[in-house]
Write a protein that holds these residues in place. Structure first.
Motif, mmCIF file in Angstrom:
data_model
loop_
_atom_site.group_PDB
_atom_site.id
_atom_site.type_symbol
_atom_site.label_atom_id
_atom_site.label_comp_id
_atom_site.label_asym_id
_atom_site.label_seq_id
_atom_site.Cartn_x
_atom_site.Cartn_y
_atom_site.Cartn_z
ATOM 1 N N THR A 145 0.815 -1.220 0.000
ATOM 2 C CA THR A 145 0.000 0.000 0.000
ATOM 3 C C THR A 145 0.842 1.261 0.000
ATOM 4 O OG1 THR A 145 -0.099 -0.045 2.403
ATOM 5 C CG2 THR A 145 -1.867 -1.175 1.207
ATOM 6 N N VAL A 146 2.147 1.116 0.295
ATOM 7 C CA VAL A 146 3.046 2.272 0.365
ATOM 8 C C VAL A 146 4.231 1.968 -0.517
ATOM 9 C CG1 VAL A 146 4.459 3.743 1.820
ATOM 10 C CG2 VAL A 146 2.314 2.843 2.687
ATOM 11 N N GLY A 147 4.637 2.900 -1.363
ATOM 12 C CA GLY A 147 5.774 2.718 -2.232
ATOM 13 C C GLY A 147 7.060 3.194 -1.601
ATOM 14 N N ILE A 148 8.111 3.297 -2.467
ATOM 15 C CA ILE A 148 9.412 3.768 -1.977
ATOM 16 C C ILE A 148 9.291 5.241 -1.620
ATOM 17 C CG2 ILE A 148 11.815 4.129 -2.605
ATOM 18 C CD1 ILE A 148 11.603 1.754 -4.470
ATOM 19 N N GLY A 149 9.779 5.575 -0.428
ATOM 20 C CA GLY A 149 9.671 6.949 0.057
ATOM 21 C C GLY A 149 8.441 7.196 0.863
ATOM 22 N N GLY A 150 7.606 6.189 1.064
ATOM 23 C CA GLY A 150 6.407 6.338 1.874
ATOM 24 C C GLY A 150 5.217 6.881 1.118
ATOM 25 N N THR A 151 5.264 6.933 -0.244
ATOM 26 C CA THR A 151 4.153 7.456 -1.053
ATOM 27 C C THR A 151 3.053 6.404 -1.131
ATOM 28 O OG1 THR A 151 5.744 8.692 -2.350
ATOM 29 C CG2 THR A 151 3.529 8.469 -3.266
ATOM 30 N N ARG A 152 1.818 6.819 -0.904
ATOM 31 C CA ARG A 152 0.689 5.896 -0.904
ATOM 32 C C ARG A 152 0.401 5.440 -2.339
ATOM 33 N NH1 ARG A 152 -3.126 4.403 2.606
ATOM 34 N NH2 ARG A 152 -5.164 3.742 1.818
ATOM 35 N N LEU A 153 0.178 4.146 -2.481
ATOM 36 C CA LEU A 153 -0.142 3.570 -3.785
ATOM 37 C C LEU A 153 -1.652 3.415 -3.924
ATOM 38 C CD1 LEU A 153 2.594 0.767 -3.925
ATOM 39 C CD2 LEU A 153 2.673 3.051 -4.924
ATOM 40 N N TYR A 154 -2.206 3.837 -5.065
ATOM 41 C CA TYR A 154 -3.653 3.763 -5.318
ATOM 42 C C TYR A 154 -3.987 2.723 -6.396
ATOM 43 C CZ TYR A 154 -3.830 8.068 -2.665
ATOM 44 O OH TYR A 154 -3.711 9.014 -1.671
ATOM 45 N N VAL A 155 -3.198 1.737 -6.519
ATOM 46 C CA VAL A 155 -3.430 0.708 -7.527
ATOM 47 C C VAL A 155 -4.559 -0.197 -7.049
ATOM 48 C CG1 VAL A 155 -2.425 -1.186 -8.844
ATOM 49 C CG2 VAL A 155 -1.047 0.822 -8.253
ATOM 50 N N ASN A 156 -5.589 -0.331 -7.861
ATOM 51 C CA ASN A 156 -6.749 -1.187 -7.578
ATOM 52 C C ASN A 156 -7.442 -0.795 -6.272
ATOM 53 O OD1 ASN A 156 -6.270 -2.687 -9.923
ATOM 54 N ND2 ASN A 156 -4.869 -4.088 -8.823
ATOM 55 N N GLN A 157 -7.394 0.496 -5.917
ATOM 56 C CA GLN A 157 -8.047 0.992 -4.712
ATOM 57 C C GLN A 157 -8.942 2.162 -5.092
ATOM 58 O OE1 GLN A 157 -5.341 1.898 -1.611
ATOM 59 N NE2 GLN A 157 -4.393 -0.151 -1.585
ATOM 60 N N LEU A 158 -10.030 2.280 -4.350
ATOM 61 C CA LEU A 158 -10.978 3.359 -4.607
ATOM 62 C C LEU A 158 -10.539 4.607 -3.881
ATOM 63 C CD1 LEU A 158 -14.344 1.394 -4.262
ATOM 64 C CD2 LEU A 158 -13.114 1.949 -6.360
ATOM 65 N N SER A 159 -10.752 5.740 -4.526
ATOM 66 C CA SER A 159 -10.440 7.014 -3.883
ATOM 67 C C SER A 159 -11.539 7.371 -2.902
ATOM 68 C CB SER A 159 -10.280 8.108 -4.952
ATOM 69 O OG SER A 159 -11.501 8.284 -5.655
ATOM 70 N N GLN A 160 -11.303 8.423 -2.120
ATOM 71 C CA GLN A 160 -12.274 8.836 -1.118
ATOM 72 C C GLN A 160 -13.556 9.348 -1.783
ATOM 73 O OE1 GLN A 160 -11.863 8.347 2.120
ATOM 74 N NE2 GLN A 160 -13.919 9.109 2.530
ATOM 75 N N ALA A 161 -13.410 10.022 -2.933
ATOM 76 C CA ALA A 161 -14.604 10.539 -3.633
ATOM 77 C C ALA A 161 -15.468 9.405 -4.148
ATOM 78 C CB ALA A 161 -14.178 11.460 -4.781
ATOM 79 N N GLU A 162 -14.827 8.346 -4.667
ATOM 80 C CA GLU A 162 -15.581 7.210 -5.156
ATOM 81 C C GLU A 162 -16.266 6.462 -4.021
ATOM 82 O OE1 GLU A 162 -12.733 6.251 -9.013
ATOM 83 O OE2 GLU A 162 -12.539 5.095 -7.178
ATOM 84 N N LEU A 163 -15.567 6.376 -2.877
ATOM 85 C CA LEU A 163 -16.186 5.728 -1.722
ATOM 86 C C LEU A 163 -17.400 6.508 -1.238
ATOM 87 C CD1 LEU A 163 -12.999 4.643 0.280
ATOM 88 C CD2 LEU A 163 -14.524 3.177 -1.058
ATOM 89 N N ASP A 164 -17.346 7.857 -1.234
ATOM 90 C CA ASP A 164 -18.489 8.676 -0.824
ATOM 91 C C ASP A 164 -19.654 8.527 -1.806
ATOM 92 O OD1 ASP A 164 -16.990 9.467 1.308
ATOM 93 O OD2 ASP A 164 -16.375 11.384 0.402
ATOM 94 N N GLU A 165 -19.327 8.396 -3.085
ATOM 95 C CA GLU A 165 -20.386 8.256 -4.091
ATOM 96 C C GLU A 165 -21.099 6.919 -3.945
ATOM 97 O OE1 GLU A 165 -20.874 8.329 -8.977
ATOM 98 O OE2 GLU A 165 -18.921 8.654 -7.999
ATOM 99 N N LEU A 166 -20.339 5.872 -3.660
ATOM 100 C CA LEU A 166 -20.966 4.571 -3.489
ATOM 101 C C LEU A 166 -21.810 4.512 -2.211
ATOM 102 C CD1 LEU A 166 -18.061 2.193 -4.573
ATOM 103 C CD2 LEU A 166 -20.181 2.690 -5.810
ATOM 104 N N SER A 167 -21.385 5.217 -1.168
ATOM 105 C CA SER A 167 -22.140 5.193 0.080
ATOM 106 C C SER A 167 -23.485 5.890 -0.053
ATOM 107 C CB SER A 167 -21.316 5.833 1.205
ATOM 108 O OG SER A 167 -21.081 7.193 0.905
ATOM 109 N N ASN A 168 -23.603 6.896 -0.938
ATOM 110 C CA ASN A 168 -24.852 7.645 -1.105
ATOM 111 C C ASN A 168 -25.729 7.103 -2.247
ATOM 112 O OD1 ASN A 168 -24.169 9.385 0.954
ATOM 113 N ND2 ASN A 168 -22.993 10.722 -0.427
ATOM 114 N N LYS A 169 -25.244 6.090 -2.898
ATOM 115 C CA LYS A 169 -25.992 5.575 -4.050
ATOM 116 C C LYS A 169 -27.106 4.652 -3.599
ATOM 117 C CE LYS A 169 -25.296 3.449 -8.571
ATOM 118 N NZ LYS A 169 -24.304 2.873 -9.522
ATOM 119 N N ARG A 170 -28.275 4.835 -4.068
ATOM 120 C CA ARG A 170 -29.427 4.022 -3.739
ATOM 121 C C ARG A 170 -29.840 3.196 -4.977
ATOM 122 N NH1 ARG A 170 -27.813 5.651 0.230
ATOM 123 N NH2 ARG A 170 -28.875 6.665 1.974
ATOM 124 N N PRO A 171 -30.526 2.109 -4.728
ATOM 125 C CA PRO A 171 -30.971 1.322 -5.903
ATOM 126 C C PRO A 171 -31.996 2.107 -6.753
ATOM 127 C CG PRO A 171 -31.906 0.479 -3.866
ATOM 128 C CD PRO A 171 -30.893 1.486 -3.472
#
Length: 644
Positions: free
Chosen positions: A44-70
Motif C-alpha cells: 500500500t506504500v511505495g518507496i519513500g512512503g508514497t501511498r499507492l492507489y493501484v486497484n483501490q478506490l479514492s475517497q470521492a468514489e467511496l463517498d459516491e458509493l455510500s450515497n448511491k441508492r438502488p
C-alpha cells in the motif's frame, strides 16, 4: 480502477526537488505469515512512503458509493446533504456532571475519635473527560481543605484506562489514588444526562456526617460541685516547703544502661513533683539538670483502648483516677514516675521531720546503694614466645594498641656511654671451645648486656657479635616477675648464664674497679673485696715497672712504632691478658728488665701473642738487647692502652 495522474512539474533536471519529509526509501514487505501459513499481500506504500492507489478506490468514489441508492421507478434519489460537524469541546462546553460523596479517614492519635468523615464533591467535565475532587471548606477545621484532586484525567486501573462518565453512578465506590470515595447522590443535570444516555441510576443514599463534629456541636452540660478544699490556704501554709528525696534509677536492663542518681522534689504548696539529675564530674552527659519538669504526676489513670498508642502520653485530667501525694513517697521503696522506677534510698532532715509530724513515721534508715566491687579477675599472661624484649612484648597483653614501656630518662642521662667490660670464658664440654675468649659489656644506661668474641686467625671460628644488646634474666626467674643481671652480680670467677650458655668471668676492666670505688653503696662487700684482691698484683706490677731504669736506646722511632702496634691491635680486636705484666716480672728474677729469647717466646706463646705477625716481629727486633736478650718493658708498652 486506477486513480487519475496528479498534474505537477515535469520530471526533468532542474524541475524536481527533494521532499525533506520523506526519510524512508525501503520497499514494503509483501510476504508474511498468518496463523502459521505464508501469504502474499499487496503493498500500500511505495518507496519513500508514497501511498499507492493501484486497484483501490479514492475517497470521492467511496463517498459516491455510500450515497448511491438502488434505482426505482422514480429514478435516482437526491444525495442527502452531510450533517454539520460539531467538535466535543463545543458541544459539551461548560457541561459538568456533579456527584456528592464522602470518604473515611482513620485517626490513630486520638482517644475521642477513631475515624473522620470528610464530604467531597466529584466533578466530571464532559468536554475533555477530566475529573476533579473538591472538599467544602469548614472554618477552624485545622485541616487543609478545598481542592483535593486537581482537574485531570483520573486513572481507573493499572492497565492505563481512565474513568468515563459511564463508570459513575449513585451508591457505588470509586478508588482514586488509593482513596475510596462513596458516591451518594448527584444533581438534577447529571441525573437527566445519564438517563438520556440510557444509564439506569441507583437510588440516592443519605449523606453521612462526621460523628466527632456532631458531638462537638452538641452543647455539653457541665456540673461543677464546689469543693471544700481551700487551695489558697494550702499555698499560703506550705509555700516554699519542699520535700527532698534521694533516688536512684536502675537502667541496667537496657543496652548501655547504668545506675543514675536523681533528686525528687515534692512541692507541698501545689502537690507537684520535679525530678532533677545529679551530674558528676566527667560523666559524659549533657548538662540538662531537669529530667521531669515540675508538674502533677498521675498515679493511676483510666485504661486506654487498644487503638490508642501509650507513647503519646496526652492524658487529660478526666482520665486520671489518682494523683501522686506526699504519702506515696517513702525511704526504702520504689516509685514509678512516668514509666521510670526510682528507688528512694534517703531524704533530707526537713522531710524526716514532716513525715514524723504528719504521718508519725520515724523509721528513716538510709539504704546503702553502693555496690560491692566485682571480684577482680586475674589476668593470665601467656608465656613469653621469645620475640623482642619481655617488657615490650608484654604490652600486647595490656592494650589493643601497645605502647612502648617507660624508660628511666634520668638514669639514661646519668649513665650515658658508661659501659662495664668483663673478659669471660665459655664453659663448654667441647674441647674446641676452651680457648675461645669473649668480652661481656654491661650498659649502665639501659641495663643491657652484649657479648663480643674477638676474631682469632686460623682458629676455625668466625668471631664477632655473639649476643646483641638485650636484658638477660637470671636463671630461675619467671616471665611474670623477671629478675635481671645487675653490676653487683659480676665478679671474677662468677658464672653468668646467658640463654643456656654459661660464661666464667676471668678478668675485668680497670674502669669497673673505678666505678665500684665511686659507688660502694651499690655493691656488696664481698664483691668489692674480690675486685680489690684481683687488682692487687696488677698494681704491684705497675709500680715495679716504674722502678726499671730507662735506656737511651729507646728512640722516637720506637715510640712511633708502638702507636702503630696499638692501632693494629685495636683494628683486629686483640685483647691481651692483664696478668701479662705480672708474669714477665715474675720471670725476671734479677729485676734487670731483660729476658732471654727462650723465656720471652715461651711467655708470648702462653698469652697468645701473635709473634708470627710481621709487625710484632719488627717490634721484637727493635726491643732486642744483644743477640739473646730482649727488653720486655719496652715490648709491654705496646699493650698498656689495650689492657682491660
Amino acid at each position: 480502477m486506477s486513480s487519475q495522474p496528479v498534474q505537477g512539474l515535469p520530471i526533468l533536471p532542474g524541475s524536481t526537488f527533494r521532499d525533506p519529509t520523506k526519510t524512508a526509501f525501503h520497499r514494503s514487505q509483501t510476504l508474511s505469515y498468518k496463523n502459521g501459513f505464508a501469504f502474499k499481500q499487496t503493498p500500500t506504500v511505495g518507496i519513500g512512503g508514497t501511498r499507492l492507489y493501484v486497484n483501490q478506490l479514492s475517497q470521492a468514489e467511496l463517498d459516491e458509493l455510500s450515497n448511491k441508492r438502488p434505482t426505482l421507478t422514480y429514478g435516482q434519489p437526491k444525495q442527502a446533504p452531510p450533517s454539520d460537524f460539531i467538535p466535543a469541546h463545543v458541544a459539551f462546553d461548560k457541561k459538568v456532571l456533579k456527584f456528592d460523596g464522602y470518604f473515611q479517614e482513620d485517626v490513630p492519635i486520638s482517644t475521642e475519635e477513631h475515624f473522620r468523615i470528610r464530604q467531597v464533591g466529584i466533578y466530571y467535565y464532559l468536554e475533555d473527560d477530566s475529573m476533579s475532587v473538591m472538599e467544602p471548606i469548614v472554618e477552624n477545621s485545622g485541616m487543609p481543605q478545598g481542592k483535593l484532586i486537581k482537574r485531570q484525567r483520573l486513572p481507573k486501573n493499572d492497565c492505563g484506562d481512565h474513568y468515563h462518565w459511564k463508570d459513575l453512578n449513585r451508591g457505588i465506590n470509586i478508588t482514586i489514588y488509593g482513596k475510596t470515595f462513596r458516591i451518594v447522590d448527584c444533581d438534577a443535570f447529571t441525573e437527566t444526562f445519564l438517563q438520556s444516555q440510557g444509564i439506569e441510576l441507583n437510588p440516592p443514599e443519605k449523606m453521612i456526617f462526621d460523628p466527632y463534629t456532631e458531638l462537638r456541636n452538641m452543647p455539653l452540660r457541665m456540673y461543677v460541685t464546689p469543693s471544700d478544699f481551700d487551695q489558697l490556704k494550702q499555698f499560703l501554709t506550705f509555700d516554699r516547703m519542699v520535700l527532698r528525696f534521694y533516688a536512684i534509677w536502675d537502667d541496667t536492663v537496657n543496652m548501655f544502661g547504668e545506675n543514675r542518681c536523681f533528686i525528687i522534689h515534692y512541692y507541698l504548696a501545689d502537690d507537684t513533683v520535679e525530678v532533677r539529675e545529679v551530674h558528676e564530674r566527667n560523666d559524659g552527659r549533657d548538662p540538662f539538670p531537669v529530667l521531669i519538669r515540675r508538674q502533677r504526676l498521675p498515679k493511676r489513670i483510666v485504661e486506654n483502648k487498644g487503638t490508642f498508642p501509650s507513647c503519646v502520653l496526652e492524658i487529660s485530667d478526666q482520665e486520671v483516677l489518682e494523683w501522686f501525694t506526699s504519702k506515696d513517697f517513702a525511704v526504702g521503696k520504689s516509685t514509678t514516675l512516668l514509666g521510670r522506677s526510682f528507688f528512694i534510698y534517703n531524704c533530707d532532715e526537713f522531710t524526716r521531720q514532716y513525715y514524723q509530724d504528719k504521718f508519725g513515721i520515724t523509721d528513716f534508715q538510709p539504704v546503702n546503694i553502693k555496690k560491692q566491687p566485682p571480684e577482680e579477675i586475674k589476668q593470665i599472661i601467656p608465656p613469653y614466645n621469645g620475640y623482642g624484649f619481655l617488657e615490650d612484648s608484654l604490652q600486647n597483653c595490656f592494650s589493643l594498641i601497645p605502647q612502648p614501656p617507660r624508660k628511666n630518662i634520668i638514669k639514661m642521662l646519668e649513665n650515658d656511654r658508661k659501659v662495664l667490660r668483663y673478659a669471660v670464658r665459655l664453659e663448654s664440654p667441647r674441647p674446641e671451645d676452651e680457648k675461645r675468649q669473649f668480652i661481656l659489656s654491661y650498659c649502665l644506661a639501659t641495663d643491657m648486656i652484649s657479648i663480643y668474641e674477638p676474631p682469632v686467625r686460623n682458629s676455625g671460628i668466625i668471631g664477632g657479635k655473639f649476643l646483641g644488646k638485650t636484658r638477660v634474666p637470671k636463671p630461675g626467674s619467671s616471665t611474670e616477675n623477671p629478675v635481671y643481671y645487675e653490676p653487683s652480680d659480676f665478679t671474677v670467677g662468677a658464672m653468668v648464664e646467658v640463654f643456656s650458655h654459661r660464661f666464667i668471668i676471668v678478668d675485668v676492666d680497670e674502669y669497673v674497679m673505678n666505678y665500684i670505688e665511686h659507688n660502694l653503696e651499690s655493691f656488696p662487700a664481698s664483691v668489692v673485696e674480690s675486685m680489690r684482691n684481683h687488682f692487687a698484683p696488677r698494681k704491684a706490677a705497675k709500680e715495679a715497672l716504674k722502678k726499671i731504669p730507662s735506656h737511651e736506646s729507646y728512640t722516637q722511632e720506637l715510640d712511633a712504632f708502638i702507636k702503630q702496634i696499638q692501632e693494629h691491635m685495636r683494628r683486629h680486636n686483640y685483647l691481651p691478658d692483664s696478668n701479662m705484666h705480672a708474669a714477665f716480672l715474675e720471670q725476671d728474677k734479677k729485676g734487670s728488665g731483660l729476658l732471654n729469647k727462650e723465656e720471652f717466646f715461651a711467655l708470648c706463646d702462653h698469652f697468645k701473642v701473635p709473634i708470627d705477625d710481621p709487625i710484632f716481629q719488627q717490634l721484637i727486633k727493635l726491643c732486642s738487647h744483644g743477640e739473646d736478650q730482649i727488653n720486655y718493658p719496652s715490648f709491654l708498652k705496646a699493650f698498656q692502652c689495650q689492657l682491660p
